[in-house]
Motif scaffolding. Structure first.
Motif, PDB file in Angstrom:
ATOM      1  N   LEU A  53       0.826  -1.207   0.000  1.00 47.97           N
ATOM      2  CA  LEU A  53       0.000   0.000   0.000  1.00 47.97           C
ATOM      3  C   LEU A  53       0.859   1.256   0.000  1.00 47.97           C
ATOM      4  O   LEU A  53       0.565   2.231  -0.705  1.00 47.97           O
ATOM      5  N   ASP A  54       1.927   1.231   0.765  1.00 50.58           N
ATOM      6  CA  ASP A  54       2.829   2.371   0.805  1.00 50.58           C
ATOM      7  C   ASP A  54       3.466   2.603  -0.565  1.00 50.58           C
ATOM      8  O   ASP A  54       3.576   3.757  -1.024  1.00 50.58           O
ATOM      9  N   ARG A  55       3.837   1.539  -1.241  1.00 56.65           N
ATOM     10  CA  ARG A  55       4.459   1.670  -2.557  1.00 56.65           C
ATOM     11  C   ARG A  55       3.481   2.276  -3.566  1.00 56.65           C
ATOM     12  O   ARG A  55       3.846   3.143  -4.365  1.00 56.65           O
ATOM     13  N   LEU A  56       2.237   1.811  -3.534  1.00 54.01           N
ATOM     14  CA  LEU A  56       1.244   2.325  -4.471  1.00 54.01           C
ATOM     15  C   LEU A  56       0.901   3.785  -4.178  1.00 54.01           C
ATOM     16  O   LEU A  56       0.726   4.594  -5.098  1.00 54.01           O
ATOM     17  N   ARG A  57       0.820   4.121  -2.910  1.00 55.93           N
ATOM     18  CA  ARG A  57       0.533   5.518  -2.549  1.00 55.93           C
ATOM     19  C   ARG A  57       1.676   6.420  -2.977  1.00 55.93           C
ATOM     20  O   ARG A  57       1.450   7.507  -3.516  1.00 55.93           O
ATOM     21  N   GLU A  58       2.895   5.977  -2.784  1.00 60.67           N
ATOM     22  CA  GLU A  58       4.058   6.760  -3.192  1.00 60.67           C
ATOM     23  C   GLU A  58       4.123   6.897  -4.715  1.00 60.67           C
ATOM     24  O   GLU A  58       4.634   7.895  -5.235  1.00 60.67           O
ATOM     25  N   ALA A  59       3.591   5.919  -5.438  1.00 58.31           N
ATOM     26  CA  ALA A  59       3.575   5.970  -6.900  1.00 58.31           C
ATOM     27  C   ALA A  59       2.506   6.922  -7.436  1.00 58.31           C
ATOM     28  O   ALA A  59       2.460   7.181  -8.635  1.00 58.31           O
ATOM     29  N   GLY A  60       1.643   7.422  -6.553  1.00 60.69           N
ATOM     30  CA  GLY A  60       0.653   8.411  -6.960  1.00 60.69           C
ATOM     31  C   GLY A  60      -0.762   7.895  -7.129  1.00 60.69           C
ATOM     32  O   GLY A  60      -1.646   8.646  -7.560  1.00 60.69           O
ATOM     33  N   PHE A  61      -1.002   6.637  -6.783  1.00 62.96           N
ATOM     34  CA  PHE A  61      -2.356   6.099  -6.904  1.00 62.96           C
ATOM     35  C   PHE A  61      -3.216   6.513  -5.713  1.00 62.96           C
ATOM     36  O   PHE A  61      -2.727   6.617  -4.584  1.00 62.96           O
ATOM     37  N   ARG A  62      -4.495   6.717  -5.968  1.00 61.22           N
ATOM     38  CA  ARG A  62      -5.467   6.910  -4.898  1.00 61.22           C
ATOM     39  C   ARG A  62      -5.943   5.522  -4.470  1.00 61.22           C
ATOM     40  O   ARG A  62      -6.176   4.639  -5.314  1.00 61.22           O
ATOM     41  N   LEU A  63      -6.105   5.313  -3.179  1.00 58.80           N
ATOM     42  CA  LEU A  63      -6.434   3.995  -2.647  1.00 58.80           C
ATOM     43  C   LEU A  63      -7.750   4.033  -1.884  1.00 58.80           C
ATOM     44  O   LEU A  63      -7.960   4.905  -1.027  1.00 58.80           O
ATOM     45  N   VAL A  64      -8.650   3.081  -2.193  1.00 58.87           N
ATOM     46  CA  VAL A  64      -9.901   2.924  -1.473  1.00 58.87           C
ATOM     47  C   VAL A  64     -10.133   1.428  -1.265  1.00 58.87           C
ATOM     48  O   VAL A  64      -9.432   0.593  -1.844  1.00 58.87           O
ATOM     49  N   THR A  65     -11.123   1.093  -0.453  1.00 67.05           N
ATOM     50  CA  THR A  65     -11.491  -0.311  -0.262  1.00 67.05           C
ATOM     51  C   THR A  65     -12.959  -0.507  -0.612  1.00 67.05           C
ATOM     52  O   THR A  65     -13.769   0.419  -0.556  1.00 67.05           O
ATOM     53  N   LEU A  66     -13.298  -1.741  -0.960  1.00 63.91           N
ATOM     54  CA  LEU A  66     -14.679  -2.142  -1.228  1.00 63.91           C
ATOM     55  C   LEU A  66     -14.865  -3.528  -0.636  1.00 63.91           C
ATOM     56  O   LEU A  66     -14.198  -4.481  -1.044  1.00 63.91           O
ATOM     57  N   THR A  67     -15.763  -3.636   0.330  1.00 64.24           N
ATOM     58  CA  THR A  67     -15.925  -4.897   1.036  1.00 64.24           C
ATOM     59  C   THR A  67     -17.384  -5.321   1.114  1.00 64.24           C
ATOM     60  O   THR A  67     -18.292  -4.476   1.123  1.00 64.24           O
ATOM     61  N   ASN A  68     -17.599  -6.629   1.184  1.00 65.00           N
ATOM     62  CA  ASN A  68     -18.939  -7.161   1.425  1.00 65.00           C
ATOM     63  C   ASN A  68     -19.391  -6.914   2.856  1.00 65.00           C
ATOM     64  O   ASN A  68     -20.586  -6.930   3.140  1.00 65.00           O
ATOM     65  N   SER A  69     -18.447  -6.703   3.761  1.00 58.82           N
ATOM     66  CA  SER A  69     -18.781  -6.487   5.161  1.00 58.82           C
ATOM     67  C   SER A  69     -19.472  -5.144   5.347  1.00 58.82           C
ATOM     68  O   SER A  69     -19.229  -4.193   4.595  1.00 58.82           O
ATOM     69  N   LEU A  94       2.596  -7.640  -6.798  1.00 55.24           N
ATOM     70  CA  LEU A  94       1.483  -7.072  -7.555  1.00 55.24           C
ATOM     71  C   LEU A  94       1.566  -5.547  -7.576  1.00 55.24           C
ATOM     72  O   LEU A  94       1.305  -4.917  -8.613  1.00 55.24           O
ATOM     73  N   ALA A  95       1.933  -4.950  -6.450  1.00 56.73           N
ATOM     74  CA  ALA A  95       2.079  -3.495  -6.402  1.00 56.73           C
ATOM     75  C   ALA A  95       3.144  -3.033  -7.386  1.00 56.73           C
ATOM     76  O   ALA A  95       2.991  -2.002  -8.065  1.00 56.73           O
ATOM     77  N   GLY A  96       4.234  -3.779  -7.482  1.00 62.59           N
ATOM     78  CA  GLY A  96       5.283  -3.438  -8.437  1.00 62.59           C
ATOM     79  C   GLY A  96       4.777  -3.488  -9.865  1.00 62.59           C
ATOM     80  O   GLY A  96       5.085  -2.613 -10.685  1.00 62.59           O
ATOM     81  N   LYS A  97       3.973  -4.508 -10.179  1.00 60.66           N
ATOM     82  CA  LYS A  97       3.415  -4.624 -11.528  1.00 60.66           C
ATOM     83  C   LYS A  97       2.438  -3.490 -11.819  1.00 60.66           C
ATOM     84  O   LYS A  97       2.431  -2.918 -12.921  1.00 60.66           O
ATOM     85  N   ILE A  98       1.598  -3.157 -10.843  1.00 59.24           N
ATOM     86  CA  ILE A  98       0.636  -2.080 -11.036  1.00 59.24           C
ATOM     87  C   ILE A  98       1.356  -0.758 -11.270  1.00 59.24           C
ATOM     88  O   ILE A  98       1.031   0.002 -12.192  1.00 59.24           O
ATOM     89  N   ALA A  99       2.346  -0.468 -10.447  1.00 54.40           N
ATOM     90  CA  ALA A  99       3.073   0.790 -10.564  1.00 54.40           C
ATOM     91  C   ALA A  99       3.791   0.882 -11.905  1.00 54.40           C
ATOM     92  O   ALA A  99       3.893   1.962 -12.505  1.00 54.40           O
TER      93      ALA A  99
END
Length: 232
Positions: free
Chosen positions: A105-121, A221-226
């Motif tokens: 999560l830290d890597r993706l945030r540092e790469a400039g992505f906005r992060l949210v969650t979506l859960t069934n709970s 996976l974060a590395g691939k996304i970034a």
């Protein structure tokens, strides 16, 4: 025709993707004599949540979790008491983060992505399970399917996120360790990224959408996304 905007927002599934459901195993070991019954219970929980949505019905995920526990117990001739139900609720509210979650999560945030969650709970008061697990700070918003009263992978659940965040579904990438979740997201117009935690894999069959990206852990996976969708 204008070019589609690149992925700018990563939507994370929560249970099993970010939080470790194996910490529920001691309850299943004690009640059923085998911690592996956890997987049967979880699979039945997902099956019946989807059944409710397909039937046009809705019951909160937590209530389904308890009901599924009692159902599995009935099929095995096992008694489940109120103390067992309370233990299930307590353990579900206190699942720890997977070790690879925070660094990814830290890597993706540092790469400039906005992060949210979506859960069934269902949503709840603070501290939430994500906050208890030390992950709450990473996310701009947390969404629950209770807002649309349909469980994933109904398209309305993913469109809820896009609508609330003011982006197109094509700008979203769902990260999950369940292929049924990435299939639903892709069918709704999002991208899909699968983390193949134990007992999760792709489904090689005709017309089944393959995830855009696949990796064995969230760090990879974060590395691939970034590298694939780094925001401009």
């Amino acid at each position: 025709m204008p070019l589609a905007k690149p992925v700018s927002m990563i939507v994370f599934d929560v249970n099993e993707t970010l939080l470790d459901i194996t910490t529920l195993e001691p309850l299943f070991q004690r009640v059923f004599g085998s911690g592996t019954v956890l997987r049967e219970w979880f699979a039945q929980l997902i099956l019946y949540s989807q059944t409710m949505t397909l039937s046009g019905l809705y019951t909160p995920f937590g209530a389904l979790a308890v009901g599924t526990l009692r159902m599995v117990a009935d099929t095995r001739g096992v008694s489940v008491g109120d103390d067992d139900v309370e233990e299930l609720k307590a353990r579900m509210a206190a699942m720890p983060a997977h070790a690879d979650a925070a660094p990814a999560l830290d890597r993706l945030r540092e790469a400039g992505f906005r992060l949210v969650t979506l859960t069934n709970s269902a949503g709840g008061e603070s501290p939430t399970p994500l906050e208890r697990a030390g992950l709450g700070e990473f996310f701009e918003r947390s969404f629950s399917v209770e807002a649309v009263r349909k469980f994933k992978p109904a398209p309305e659940t993913y469109r809820l996120v896009a609508g609330e965040m003011g982006v197109a579904t094509s700008e979203l990438c769902l990260v999950a360790c369940h292929l049924w979740d990435t299939i639903g997201a892709q069918a709704a117009g999002c991208r899909g990224a699968l983390v193949t935690r134990p007992l999760n894999a792709v489904l090689p069959a005709a017309d089944v959408p393959m995830p855009d990206l696949v990796a064995p852990d969230l760090g990879a996976l974060a590395g691939k996304i970034a590298g694939h969708w780094r925001p401009s």
